[in-house]
Each structure stands twice: as C-alpha cells, then as structure tokens.
Design an enzyme around this catalytic site. Sequence first.
Site, PDB file in Angstrom:
ATOM      1  N   ASP A   1       0.973  -1.197   0.012  1.00  0.00           N
ATOM      2  CA  ASP A   1      -0.201   0.048  -0.052  1.00  0.00           C
ATOM      3  C   ASP A   1       0.940   1.278  -0.135  1.00  0.00           C
ATOM      4  OD1 ASP A   1      -2.614  -0.397  -0.358  1.00  0.00           O
ATOM      5  OD2 ASP A   1      -3.338  -0.169   1.604  1.00  0.00           O
TER       6      ASP A   1
ATOM      7  N   ASP B   1     -10.004  -8.009  11.561  1.00  0.00           N
ATOM      8  CA  ASP B   1      -9.795  -9.172  11.672  1.00  0.00           C
ATOM      9  C   ASP B   1     -11.011 -10.009  12.471  1.00  0.00           C
ATOM     10  OD1 ASP B   1      -8.610  -7.868  13.758  1.00  0.00           O
ATOM     11  OD2 ASP B   1      -7.039  -8.602  13.485  1.00  0.00           O
TER      12      ASP B   1
END
Lengths: 726, 283
Positions: A185, A329
Amino acid sequence: MTTVQPPAARSAEPKALLRHPAARALAWLVTLVVLPALIVTPMTLHQQLALSIVILLAALVINRLKGRIPSLVLIFLSVVVSSRYVYWRVTETMYMDNLLDLVLGTGLLMAELYAFVVLLLGYMQTAWPLERKPVPLPADPALWPTIDLFIPTYNESLSVVRPTVLAAQSIDWPRDKIKIFVLDDGRREEFRVFCEQVGVTHVTRDNNRHAKAGNINAALKNTSGEFVAIFDCDHIPTRSFMQIALGWFGRDPKLGMVQLPHYFFSADPFEKNLGTFGTVPNEGELFYGLIQDGNDLWNATFFCGSCAVLRRTICEEVGGIAVETVTEDAHTALKIHRAGYNTAYLALPQAAGLATESLSGHVGQRIRWARGMAQIFRVDNPLFGRGLKWPQRLCYVNAMLHFLYGLPRLIYLTAPLAYLLFGASVIHASASMIFAYALPHIFHANLTNSRIQGRFRYLFWNEVYEAVLAWYIFRPTLVALINPKLGSFNVTAKGGLIQEQYFDTQIAKASLFLMLLNVVGVAAGLWRLTWVDPDNIATVWLNLAWTFYNLMILGACVAAANESRQVRSAHRVELRVPATLYFADGHTMRCHTFDFSSSGLAIDLPASVTADQAAPLQVGLYRGDTEHRFAATVRFNRGKRLGLQFEPMDFAQERTLVQCTTARADIWAARWGNHPRVAAHRVIGHIARISAVGFRDMFAHYLRAGARKLRPAPAAAAATAGKEPT
Amino acid sequence: MAQQGLTVPVVAVVAAKGGVGKTTVAASLCAALAATGLRVLAIDLDPQNALRLHLVADLAGCEAGLASALLHQTPWPHVMRPGRSGVVLLPFGSIDDEIQLDIERYLAQQPDWLRQTLDSFALPPDTLVVLDTPPGPSVYLQQALRVSQLNVVTLLPDAASFATLPIIDRMIGKYCGPREDFLATGYLVNQFDASKRLARDVLQALRDSLGERLLGAVHLDQAVSEALASAVPLKSYAPHAQATHDFDHCAQQLMHRLGAATLLPGTASAARPTFPSEPSHRA
C-alpha cells in the site's frame, strides 16, 4: 451456569461420565436450586465467615487434584463465592445517606459488576480448552489445494519485510500451488524491484481505502487460489506452516478460517523495560495460549489478522475482510460465524515476528484493538443479530467487554481515595463484613484463575498490563461506543530504534498522576489513623492496604515507561543455538549464538580467541542436522563474545539464513506456553521489586530534570545526565 | 572353537579404503571414551603401528608390541603402554616385512586368536577395547570382526568412500552377522567440510540411507593434524574445536549403542585405569 455442562460435540476429549443423563440432571439441579440458594441466603458475620472457611478449605483440597474436572469444581466454587459477594454488595451495601457516597459508591459497584461479568465469561471461555491437533493432508501432494499467500505492508521498511518474503518462499508446498503476493500500500519502487528480483508478485492499488482490510480485499479480487493465507509483513512463517494449518480444511468443508498463534521472538516493551523477557508470560500469551484455545471449543476462534488461512469461497461470501471497523480481523470472523461457518485454532507457533518496539507503539496498537472492538460492539453487536450460538455470542461479548476495562481499572486505582480523602463511604458495610465477603471473592477468583491460566499469565500481572493502558484506551473506547465512526486506523510501528534510554513521561503521565493521588491518599490515611478517625481504624487500614497495592501496581507501570536503549538499528533477537566458527587458518571452534539480526550474529565463545576486527571467517549454523556456512567478518571481539557481520549474500543464502535463525518453529514451540507455575507471593515480590525500580527511575528522572533547570550551564548538565545510569 | 561372548565390549574401527583418517578417529574416540570414565584398551592391529603416534608420548617404547608378544618374544604386560588421556595402548610393534607375513599366515590359521588372547587378559568389566585395523580386507580385519560387538566404519564424504562401502559391509555381514554378541555397525563421516556442496550432499545421502546407524560427522579441522604433529591429544590441543566436539558426540553415540548404563562404574571418573596386567614402565 454452563460450567458443569459437558463439552460440545466438537471436543477432542469427550467425557462419557459428564454426558450421562443422571450427571446432566444433577448439574441442572445444582444450577437451578443449590446455586441460587447458596448465593442469596442472608447470613450473619459469623455464618458468612464459617461458610467462607468451609468453601475455602474445600477449594484448597480440590486444588491439589490434577485434571480438568477439579478445575471445573474450582470454577463452580469461585462462581458461588463471587456471586454471593456481588449479591450482598447489591442488596446490602448500597444504602447511601448522601449524594457523594451514592455517586462514588455506584461507580465502584459498576466497576465491580463489570469485573464480575468478565470473570464469569472468562470462566466460560477457558473452562475446557479444545487443544485441537493438526490433521494430516492427503499423502499425494497433487491433491493439495492452491494457496495465495498475502503479505500486506504499508510503511514498514524493506529490511523488515524481506525475511518474511524469503521465508514464505521456503514453505514446504508444491511450488505450482502457492503464490506469494506482497500487497504494498506504500507503492514503493524499492519493493517492486525486490519482488521482481526474488520472484514474487508485487501488488499495488491506486488508493488506500480501508487500510489493511481494503488492501487484502483488492488483492482478493485479482487472485484465485482456493485458500488465502495472510501474514503481517513481519511475521516470518516456518516451512511447515501450511502443512500444519491446511489439514482441517479437508476434514470440515464448512471451516472458513484457521488461526495459529502470533509468537514474538523479541521482547515487547513490557518485557524489555521490566526485564521480564522469558521469565514472565507476556501479554499475548494468555490470549493465544488459553483464550483462543478455549474459544475453539465453542467454535468461536477469532481471526487475528495474521498467521491465518481463510477459505476463499467463505471469505468472499461474507464480503471479504470486514471494513466497517478498525479491527477488521475480529469482525471478519464474526461475519464467518454469523454465516454459519466454522473457525479453528491450532496452538502451535508456526510463525514468529517482532514485538512492538516502544511502549508508545504498544499503547497505540492496543488503542486500535480496543477502539475496534468497541466499534463492533456498536455496529454489529454479537449479542444480537442472526446466526450465532449463545456460547459464540458470549465469547465475542467477553472479547469486547475485555477492552472496556479502562474505566473500571481507573476506578479501582482510585476507589480507596474516596474514603481516605473525603471520608466518603462507598461501601456501606462494616470492615469486618467487607472482609468476610470480599476476601473470599478475591481469593477464589485468583486461586481459580491461577490454576487455569498459570502457564500463560501470572497472577496480578494482568493488573500491571491493564493499569498502563487503562487511561489510554478508556477514552477511545468511550468515543467508539458513542460514535463508532470516529477514529482512524493507525499502523503499529515496528523495527524502530530507541536511540537513548529515556523515560517516556508522556506515556507515564497518567500513571504518575494516579500515583500522586495515591500518595496523597496514603498521607491522608496516616493522618486519619492518628486521632481523626478513631472509630473506623479497621476501615482506614483496609483502604490504606488497597492504596499501597495500587501504588505497587502503579510503580510497575512507571517502570514500564522507562524505555531501555536499543543498541543497533537492525532488530536483535536473542537466540541460543549451536554454531561453528571457521577461522581463516583452518581452525574451528564450537560455540553458541547469543543473538542475531538480519545483518549479523553475536557469538558466545567457550574461550577467548585472537580475531582482529574485520577478520574474515565463516560461521556454520544448523537446521536440524544440516549445517549451513555463512561468510562474515568480525565486528567486535570482547572476551568470550564475538560480534560478526555477514558478508553480502545472494537470495538463496539469505533464505537459508532465515531458515537457520528466524523461521525456527522448533525453537519457538519449545519456549512458548511453557512457563513454570509460580506461587502468588513470589509474583507479588517480583512486581514489588519492579515497582521499586519504577519509583527510583521516576525520582532519578525528575531529579535530573530539576538539576538541569537549576544549573545555568546546559552543556555540563546534559553531559552528566547522559552518563547517569538509571 | 569357543564362541561365547567376551566379558568386555570390543569396538572395531574399520575403513574400506585408506586415507580416511581411521587411526585418528580410533585415537580420538579412545580419548573421548576414556574421558567418560571408562578404562579403554586400544589395540593397534595395523602393521603401520601408527596408533602410538596419537596415544603415546614415549614412542621408543612401542617398538615391541603385539607382534612380538604373539611370537612369544615378550610377555603381554611388557608390551602394554600407558597412553595419554588414560588410554592403555597395545601397539602393533615395528617388525620386519617377512615376519609380518609369518604373523599373517599364523592369524589366517588361528581365526580365534584375538578372541582367545583378549579372554586371557581377563579384563575388568568396566573396560572397553578399541581395535584399530588396516584399511580394506585383511587377516587383521577378519580377526577384529570376529570379536567386535560394535564396528565404527570410517568414511569421507566423497564418492570413493561411498562406492567402497559395500566391501566393508560384506565383510561385516560375513563375520559379525552370525554372531549373537554382535550389536551394531555405526558409520562415522570424517573430515566433513560444510562449505563443499558435494560433502553436504554425500552426508545428506548417508543420513537418508543410514538413518540411526550414522554415528555422526566430524568436521574437517586444522587442529586435528596439528595436534598429531605436536604429539598432543586433540582434546588438550584444541578443547573447543568443532572436531573435538564432534568426536565427543560420536563417542556418546557409541556409548549409547553399547548400552552405556551397564558399562559405567559407579565412581567412574575417580579411578583411572589400573590393568590387572599392569605394564611395567620400562622393560
């Protein structure tokens, strides 16, 4: 109560006795009749004392027995005693006659109710860890599935990511069935070049929406492997990772995710600053050692963002990685469970990484977790909505409630001051009644938790870990509960360098303030002991003892803020494994490594050698029986310690080096979760010593700061301050 | 022909071809075994008479040895030399080539000569006998393989060693295989150099094919030849060398296979060897 229920059908260890209908009937009888009676029966002081002593003796006897059934009985006794305490607290001790008492008293009661709920949920969560074992894959590798291995990165340096990529390439899996993707990223040219050279795919996108979750989702769209393995860029997998992790997917087609523990081979800030690395179980060990294994029984294993494998079909069915919260998550796992799929946990360290470097970084990471969990609690509350079984709901709720400890912890750290400073009576009961109810409650909770958690968390350490963070996670969790949209994702900084030993006053500020309050409280208490409060000496002592305990915990918190200096830029990891030195003249020496980094090794020698700086030599490292030799030069030679710097290596050599050092499940697995049980008084003694160091460091820091201000010559003052050991 | 087992364990160090450092291996194993507290009797069955170079400071005393005792020229106690590291050495002795042929003819006729001779020594039970043999098939090797409980096959991590292994394996199968008191054969890779690709590959191949039978690998180490040149035992010359460590490891493996627990006396390290037939120091 669910504690005496038999384990669910998924249990690896079914107990026929517990499944017997008579046993079930007895359990319900106890739960519905005996338990309420034991909890609500009002008693005089002497009756309560007698009951407490009987239960206490029973617990002490039962605690001598080994196995899980006695643990369940202890949990039951602890629940009885604590429920009795809470019932008494709510019904008998809240008759306040003034507003101050009522407000402060209610605050304390709320904190205690919170702790009680977390205690009960914790018991449920950890009553019967599943201890799942890996399932072998088909004998023919042609039948093994295809895997896409994702390594998301944003701003971490290439030196951190490199070993992870090289280790991923060494994973034992058919070459044509595993593809490695570095999801960058940061869109860095350096990474692109490295990926190309080493032969993995460099993936970028044109935006950074939804941070890590968005990064993974973007990659999911462009890949097609049957399974997706995710590794944080500094979690170095071992060769055996996939063969351990993938087996269960073959057995359970509804299995959506398998999580393995996060193991850290470097000391976290607590361990580093308190000198407890390897001797006291760290903060993460309880979660990965016990809680996840306990969750697994209830089919409620959480996804932890790294060292995990997802089944692509299921992951895509729930919309990829969740983007609504900053703990993508846990939220993804919740969605998998809601969709009726399963998750699994294997308590085998098969990857290892660097722990967060500084306490401020650690705090930042915990703030993110706490904020994210509070967000999920608001936007997708596990208590409500479809698809979850009750134990799953409770496991999730406990995980979220856990991160709300900020305010209750602050209340505990200040509660005795209400009386010492203001004479406010926050518990309307005599000191003797408080003793008779509260002491058994505290004692049983500690006895039981120490039995269940002993290998993964020492008594009272919980309080140190939480007290440091309480102030910092209290605000973000509150904000997130009010408005889950506020707050941004912060990446955990890793591999940084602490230049100078320093005292992080910023992080310690909250602890220092609380400490000051408690010191004032002690003074007020001593004053009350003299002539001010002769009728309530017992109450004063009770509150004073509590304050001293708080001061001890706060001292340890302050010690944790004293950042120790990190000597070299590359992260050094202590590791003692056999090695062989080959000197240029053909001589060899059998030795052991002391620590290593990506750039070099420190060696412990059995005898000092004459090796000049920059002398070339070779060092042999072993992986199992196989030896690998690496060229190096001497960086320093101090007695029996030799510092070596590796010569430049090609990728194959670097891969081999990673296999000989960081990707060593054999070493990590032996260390992990194997802490000896330690008696409570030793733990207290240890924390008290650490706390004393904390006080000393704090005074030293402020003395230095004060001296610097007073002295006119800043150069001289700075010079002495720099040398002064703390 | 008496075939009952000897009262003490006998280890034969053998090699299919020369130049693999077998005598060095025998001497180093002797020293490592003696360091564990065992009494070690090292018998040189090789006419080169080279074991003395490793084990005895007083080389002159090794002119008379096994050969002269065999020919009844010297009594057995007189040919035993107290060696370094607590090892007692029975050297082969320096002899004329024609006498050597006589001895070999004699040994060929008396296949159980070594067994009977060892029996006649009546060695104490915590003794270990280590036999050094000449490379390749010979009457000495036959004698050794007829008594050994354990063989240590020495080889180098190279193609020639690998190729000649069947020769020695055949002999072991012939002489040791049928004996009830025979335990096992262990293989020791000498002069291993981890920087050589071939060495690593051969070692790996040996590991795969031998498994547990591989005692270990000894690293190529300058200290080994230097120790010999300086006439100092390796263990004292370079106590921390990798080769020293490797020999210790191999000795442990050996002990393990021999069932060391039954061998070691209770107060092992206290008593140094005192042989019943204590050699007089100078004839």
